[in-house]
Design a protein around this motif. Structure first.
Motif, mmCIF file in Angstrom:
data_model
loop_
_atom_site.group_PDB
_atom_site.id
_atom_site.type_symbol
_atom_site.label_atom_id
_atom_site.label_comp_id
_atom_site.label_asym_id
_atom_site.label_seq_id
_atom_site.Cartn_x
_atom_site.Cartn_y
_atom_site.Cartn_z
ATOM 1 N N HIS A 47 7.784 -4.978 -3.581
ATOM 2 C CA HIS A 47 7.813 -5.543 -4.944
ATOM 3 C C HIS A 47 6.854 -6.731 -4.785
ATOM 4 O O HIS A 47 7.114 -7.686 -4.077
ATOM 5 C CB HIS A 47 9.435 -5.908 -5.088
ATOM 6 C CG HIS A 47 10.222 -4.660 -5.314
ATOM 7 N ND1 HIS A 47 11.414 -4.439 -4.719
ATOM 8 C CD2 HIS A 47 9.979 -3.612 -6.280
ATOM 9 C CE1 HIS A 47 11.879 -3.428 -5.235
ATOM 10 N NE2 HIS A 47 11.165 -3.005 -6.019
ATOM 11 N N SER A 48 6.414 -6.968 -5.969
ATOM 12 C CA SER A 48 5.846 -6.049 -6.690
ATOM 13 C C SER A 48 4.215 -6.518 -6.784
ATOM 14 O O SER A 48 3.952 -7.643 -6.754
ATOM 15 C CB SER A 48 6.323 -5.832 -8.002
ATOM 16 O OG SER A 48 5.597 -5.224 -9.172
ATOM 17 N N HIS A 64 2.039 3.412 -6.919
ATOM 18 C CA HIS A 64 2.830 2.394 -7.537
ATOM 19 C C HIS A 64 3.451 3.011 -8.777
ATOM 20 O O HIS A 64 2.660 3.502 -9.642
ATOM 21 C CB HIS A 64 1.801 1.340 -8.217
ATOM 22 C CG HIS A 64 0.958 0.419 -7.192
ATOM 23 N ND1 HIS A 64 1.559 -0.251 -6.099
ATOM 24 C CD2 HIS A 64 -0.281 0.191 -7.000
ATOM 25 C CE1 HIS A 64 0.720 -0.800 -5.532
ATOM 26 N NE2 HIS A 64 -0.553 -0.611 -5.911
#
Ligand SMILES: Cc1cc2nc3c(=O)[nH]c(=O)nc-3n(C[C@H](O)[C@H](O)[C@H](O)COP(=O)(O)OP(=O)(O)OC[C@H]3O[C@@H](n4cnc5c(N)ncnc54)[C@H](O)[C@@H]3O)c2cc1C
Length: 479
Positions: free
Chosen positions: A82-83, A120
């Motif tokens: 993250h992220s 992602h």
């Protein structure tokens, strides 16, 4: 030494003298000495990036890692990385931006080639939180990290402990390391502490505090699970949350992140399951890149004192392992799809969310993070907060991590990167995340190599040189 930080649950460093506690009274005469430009202590999330960055700058770089592989908590604790992106969903009209790039992205690119990441992925079930989840295969991550270090020409010392430090005045001269070769002294011009616990800084006499404001954890992989069947059961019982779809076993559109909201209200999960999970402190958000596998099921345990206490840690390690099997039994008993599940992986030792916090020249505040402040020595920008949507960066933007936040106070040539910076709890809930630690690592490694080549201390480094090198190496900066 740190009277200003005398708060409950805090312990300040009482180390004095030229040699660390581990090395205290130790006769280092005759010890085998190796010379480097840069030594990185700890080959975890930040340390890998620091070592690769330093070696690619041309510095003779050693990485000292106590386990047999690199990776650290990114392969043992976190559910996902993250992220890489800003938190844009909660702010209508704000653009989705990838704000962390550089080496942190390079390892994902390498993992994509071998099926070691989902890529992602946006979560689909929450409109304003946790926008992008990047899940990894933990074993392939270890391998790709190892290869990156090796290709960069890092002198990789795994199964080697940083056991002490040797100082001359406020200058760190060398690190005492312990392996089956015995004790050695690794000298260098500049050092980076990426040990998460801040071992090297503490051994060097740096100031630190121990807040003990998080539970410790051991994160396990549960195999032989029918994910589709489990998901249908959770959906029927209004307990499926945090769903993200992406690449799983090479197929698009598969569930790669799933939260079992067993402790939330409004679901119809069996009370026996909910009560059991609550008592055990099991976290039920998991990711996977493989069919039939839940990559991270966390079992949390709140220690009374800091996880730097060896004897209390020994007790916690046992209790958590017992609770992992109790958690597995609950899964098998109550969750369809998990009838034949088994524990396929546990972390080699408990994972910490914070150990020692090392006092650096600047301490990032909660306002810095939430107001999206930038500094005239930013080394990366970051846009994620673990407590979103309650706490978010203003207007879905980013804040800067300044170089001075990585410079260990009162020591000439020691930088720190990773979960060990930032004393404020809510600011730390942003800076401790994996992708932020990776970015800090790249910056610290680059800075250490530049300090070594320019023969200057960490505070004398010219910021525009550092910035130019970071941007050349793919780091995204604003302004
Ligand atoms: C349970 C848990 C869940 C989390 N979930 C998430 C999540 O979902 N998403 C997210 O982004 N972040 C998550 N985090 C946070 C994130 O994973 C960590 O903050 C981050 O990985 C820390 O990186 P680091 O480089 O500081 O430390 P680490 O990655 O832990 O690296 C430290 C390394 O130093 C080595 N080391 C330590 N002491 C010595 C020594 N004396 N000598 C030699 N080597 C040493 C260790 O073996 C380790 O490899 C989670 C953390 C935990 C604990």
């Amino acid at each position: 030494m740190l009277a200003a930080f005398a708060m409950p649950h805090m312990r300040s460093n009482s180390v004095s003298g030229q040699v660390s506690p581990a090395g205290m009274n130790e006769n280092i005469k005759g010890i085998h000495v190796r010379d480097f430009d840069v030594v990185i202590a700890g080959g975890g999330t930040a340390g890998v990036m620091a070592a690769v960055a330093s070696a690619r700058q041309g510095a003779k770089t050693a990485l000292v890692e106590s386990k047999g592989y690199p990776g650290g908590t990114v392969v043992e604790g976190g559910t996902a990385l993250h992220s890489y992106f800003n938190l844009w969903k909660a702010f209508p009209g704000v653009e989705k931006r990838q704000v962390v790039r550089g080496l942190a992205q390079e390892i994902i690119d390498r993992l994509l080639v071998v099926g070691g990441t989902t890529g992602h992925a946006d979560t689909t079930t929450r409109i304003n939180y946790d926008d992008v989840c990047t899940a990894i295969d933990t074993e392939l991550y270890k391998l790709k990290a190892f290869e990156m270090l090796s290709e960069a020409g890092v002198f990789i010392c795994v199964n080697t402990l940083v056991a002490g430090a040797v100082l001359k005045g406020s200058k760190l001269e060398g690190v005492i390391v312990q392996s089956r070769l015995g004790r050695e002294l690794f000298k260098a011009r500049c050092f980076v502490d990426c040990t998460a616990y801040g071992d090297l800084s503490a051994y060097s006499g740096a100031e630190f505090i121990e807040l003990n404001d998080h539970p410790v954890c051991n994160s396990m992989g549960i195999a032989n699970v029918q994910i589709g069947k489990l998901y249908e059961f959770l959906k029927t019982n209004h307990a499926a949350g945090d769903i993200a779809l992406d690449l799983r076993t090479g197929r698009e559109g598969q569930i790669i992140r799933m939260g079992m909201e067993g402790t939330g209200s409004g679901n119809t999960l069996p009370p026996g399951f909910i009560d059991g999970i609550r008592q055990l402190g099991s976290g039920l958000i998991t990711t996977t890149v493989h069919d039939n596998y839940l990559m991270f099921i966390k079992v949390n345990y709140k220690m009374d004192i800091s996880p730097t206490n060896r004897d209390e840690v020994a007790k916690a390690e046992l209790i958590i392992r017992q609770n992992q099997y109790k958690t597995l039994e609950l899964f098998k008993q109550y969750l369809p799809g998990c009838e034949n599940a088994f524990i396929a992986r546990t972390s080699p030792s408990l994972n910490i969310r914070r150990g020692r916090t090392i006092i650096c020249d600047y301490d990032i505040t909660s306002e810095d993070v939430l107001e999206g402040r930038h500094f005239n020595d930013d080394i990366m920008v970051y846009g994620f907060h673990d407590e979103a949507p309650r706490l978010q960066i203003k207007n879905g933007g980013t804040y800067g991590i300044p170089y001075k936040a990585l410079v260990v106070k009162n020591i000439e040539n020691l930088l720190a990167a990773g979960m060990l910076i930032t004393t404020n709890h809510s600011a730390h809930m942003s800076t401790r995340n994996t992708v932020c630690c990776m970015g800090q690592g790249q910056a610290a490694g680059t800075a250490a190599a530049l300090c070594a080549s320019k023969k200057c201390g960490a505070r004398e480094l010219n910021y525009s040189d550092l910035r130019k090198n970071l941007v050349n190496d793919g780091v995204y900066l604003e302004g």
